[in-house]
Enzyme design. Structure first.
Site, short mmCIF file in Angstrom:
data_model
loop_
_atom_site.label_atom_id
_atom_site.label_comp_id
_atom_site.label_asym_id
_atom_site.label_seq_id
_atom_site.Cartn_x
_atom_site.Cartn_y
_atom_site.Cartn_z
CG ASP A 245 -9.23 4.70 5.70
OD1 ASP A 245 -9.57 3.61 6.35
OD2 ASP A 245 -8.11 4.91 5.23
CG HIS B 55 -5.97 -4.46 5.08
ND1 HIS B 55 -5.07 -3.48 5.00
CD2 HIS B 55 -5.45 -5.57 5.19
CE1 HIS B 55 -4.01 -3.97 4.84
NE2 HIS B 55 -4.04 -5.01 4.86
CG ASP C 295 -7.91 2.37 9.62
OD1 ASP C 295 -8.27 1.78 9.16
OD2 ASP C 295 -7.21 3.36 9.11
CG HIS D 169 -8.89 2.01 1.82
ND1 HIS D 169 -7.47 1.32 1.44
CD2 HIS D 169 -8.48 2.43 3.01
CE1 HIS D 169 -6.84 1.62 2.43
NE2 HIS D 169 -7.19 2.26 3.46
CG ASP E 11 -8.70 -0.88 4.31
OD1 ASP E 11 -9.71 -0.59 4.98
OD2 ASP E 11 -7.71 -0.94 5.02
CD1 TRP F 61 -2.78 1.75 0.40
CD2 TRP F 61 -1.38 2.34 1.90
NE1 TRP F 61 -2.95 2.97 0.76
CE2 TRP F 61 -2.20 3.63 1.62
CE3 TRP F 61 -0.26 2.99 2.96
CZ2 TRP F 61 -2.32 4.93 2.29
CZ3 TRP F 61 -0.19 4.14 3.57
CH2 TRP F 61 -1.25 5.06 3.05
CE LYS G 22 -6.43 5.98 2.52
NZ LYS G 22 -5.60 6.09 3.68
CD GLU H 100 -4.54 -1.61 2.03
OE1 GLU H 100 -3.70 -1.91 2.35
OE2 GLU H 100 -5.54 -1.23 2.84
CG ASP I 246 -5.22 -1.42 8.14
OD1 ASP I 246 -4.86 -1.16 9.08
OD2 ASP I 246 -5.40 -0.96 7.00
C1 RNT Z 1 -3.62 2.81 4.84
C2 RNT Z 1 -3.87 1.26 4.47
C3 RNT Z 1 -2.74 0.58 5.04
C4 RNT Z 1 -2.32 0.83 6.53
C5 RNT Z 1 -1.26 -0.26 7.17
C6 RNT Z 1 -0.86 0.24 8.37
O1 RNT Z 1 -4.80 3.50 4.22
O2 RNT Z 1 -5.13 0.90 5.14
O3 RNT Z 1 -3.30 -0.85 4.86
O4 RNT Z 1 -3.56 1.13 7.23
O5 RNT Z 1 -0.60 -0.98 6.04
ZN ZN Z 2 -5.42 -1.14 4.98
#
Ligand code: RNT
Ligand code: ZN
Length: 422
Positions: free
Chosen positions: A298, A290, A300, A266, A263, A189, A232, A230, A330
């Protein structure tokens, strides 16, 4: 009645109730062993890493908020936290490391210099526990990522630096998989993007493609390592344009036989990763997840058992995709007890899979194929109030980990005895 008896009794009743829907709860409890979750080490230290003392997450549009006491400050503390987390989780997990978590012995080892030896300690640690490892290049929190571009940088020195980093990370990943006898996933990523109007989108995307081709040039056997990329939609500071968008990476993954990493933080908030699983799996062999919880962006947040996560798990179970989906987490929340956050989020993910397995899919599908849409909706609603908690508690009991809310007291004790003394 003592707790154990209560759980067993409740389970017996639940087993009978589910049986009436054609669901075998004993088989579900066994099948939960197939749900291996890759624990993201970075929940223990807010994505800081061990390159420098007191390292903090910097740049790249990802952010951790909060300063709850007890963050892991070194590898021993991180391992102690991970062991605690695993002691409170049923089933078997994997561990997901980032390149900044090597054992660098107090030296500053730059990202284009890392080697297997910096991760041998982790490999040994995982081996002792019979766990698999997964890995990630860390293309953020570094001076060479400060201008917003890494693998897609127009500065050739910067671009080459990150290509070298990813190459080394893949070599380390392959060695992890080889030594541990279980393929390790390497995920790439990058934060690359632009805060404001950008006229040469194509230039950066062409550079990213070129960099990935260079970094992935060496083929490792699939039994050692798998590559994931990955995507986004945007990040803070990259609101206008993100180079590694979903279209870009899905195309790259299909063309080059890579995993696409989805993810669920994302995408546009109304897009559902659960819907993407069967779409992507028509064209790629495997998907990496993720699992996270975005709150308005985003962010988290710690994963909870919500409809979004449920759809992801249900789609995997309904279609028997467990062997084609790698499950990673994640999220990172520093505003509450980090070990507690870890356990809550991982258990919620596991529970989504268990609930998916407890669904009378054959009946629902039959309704669907016969145009009985009221009946389909009604049964989906009825299943929401069946006693899935009784099956969950029994699964915990069988795995000798705390059932119900018993893990809360364990974490409170750990906070008092360990975290607050750091
Ligand atoms: C960032 C991505 C990525 C990170 C990690 C720490 O937006 O989601 O995966 O969160 O690699
Ligand atoms: Zn991620």
């Amino acid at each position: 009645m003592d707790k154990r008896e209560l759980i067993e009794k409740a389970y017996e009743l639940a087993r009978e109730q589910y049986k009436a829907f054609g669901v075998d709860t004993d088989a579900v409890v066994d099948k939960m062993n197939d749900v291996q979750i890759s624990l993201h080490c970075w929940q223990t230290d807010d994505v800081g890493g061990f390159e420098r003392p007191d390292a903090e997450l910097g740049g790249g549009g990802i952010q951790v908020t909060g300063n709850f006491p007890g963050k892991a400050q070194n590898i021993d503390q991180m391992r102690q936290d991970l062991d605690k987390v695993m002691s409170l989780l049923p089933g078997k997990q994997r561990l997901n490391l980032h390149a900044i978590y090597g054992e660098f012995g107090g030296q500053l080892v730059d990202r284009d210099q890392i080697e297997v030896k910096h991760f041998q300690g982790w490999i040994d640690w995982a081996k002792q526990r019979g766990m698999g490892l997964d890995f990630n290049a860390t293309c953020f929190s570094h001076p060479k990522a400060d201008d917003g571009y890494t693998l897609s940088s127009k500065n050739e020195d910067v671009r080459r630096f990150w290509v070298e980093h990813v190459k080394r990370c893949r070599a380390i990943t392959a060695e992890m998989g080889k030594q541990l006898g279980s393929p390790s996933v390497h995920n790439t990523w990058i934060p690359d993007g632009s805060k404001d109007e950008l006229v040469d989108r194509n230039g950066h995307r062409a550079l990213l493609k070129k960099s990935l081709d260079e970094a992935f040039a060496h083929d490792y056997p699939r039994e050692f390592m798998l590559d994931a990329v990955e995507s986004k939609l945007f990040g803070i500071g990259a609101e206008f344009m993100t180079v590694g968008s979903h279209d870009f990476y899905l195309g790259y993954a299909i063309k080059n036989n890579k995993l696409i990493c989805l993810d669920n933080g994302h995408f546009h908030p109304t897009e559902q990763v659960g819907d993407k699983v069967s779409a992507c799996l028509q064209f790629v062999d495997d998907v990496l997840l993720h699992i996270t919880r975005g709150v308005r962006w985003d962010s988290d947040h710690v994963v909870v058992l919500n409809d979004e996560i449920q759809l992801i798990a249900s789609e995997i179970i309904r279609n028997d995709f467990l062997n084609r989906v790698k499950i990673g987490l994640d999220f990172f929340d520093a505003s509450i007890n980090r070990v507690g956050a870890y356990v809550v989020g991982t258990r919620a993910t596991q529970q989504a899979f268990m609930r998916a397995m407890l669904e009378p899919y054959a009946i629902l599908k039959d309704f669907e194929e016969n145009g009985k849409y009221f009946e389909r909706l009604a049964l989906l609603e009825v299943m929401k109030s069946r006693n899935f908690g009784a099956v969950w508690d029994y699964y915990c009991l069988k795995n000798s980990v705390p059932a119900s809310d018993d893990f809360i007291a364990e974490i409170q004790k750990y906070e008092k005895d360990v975290l607050l003394n750091r």
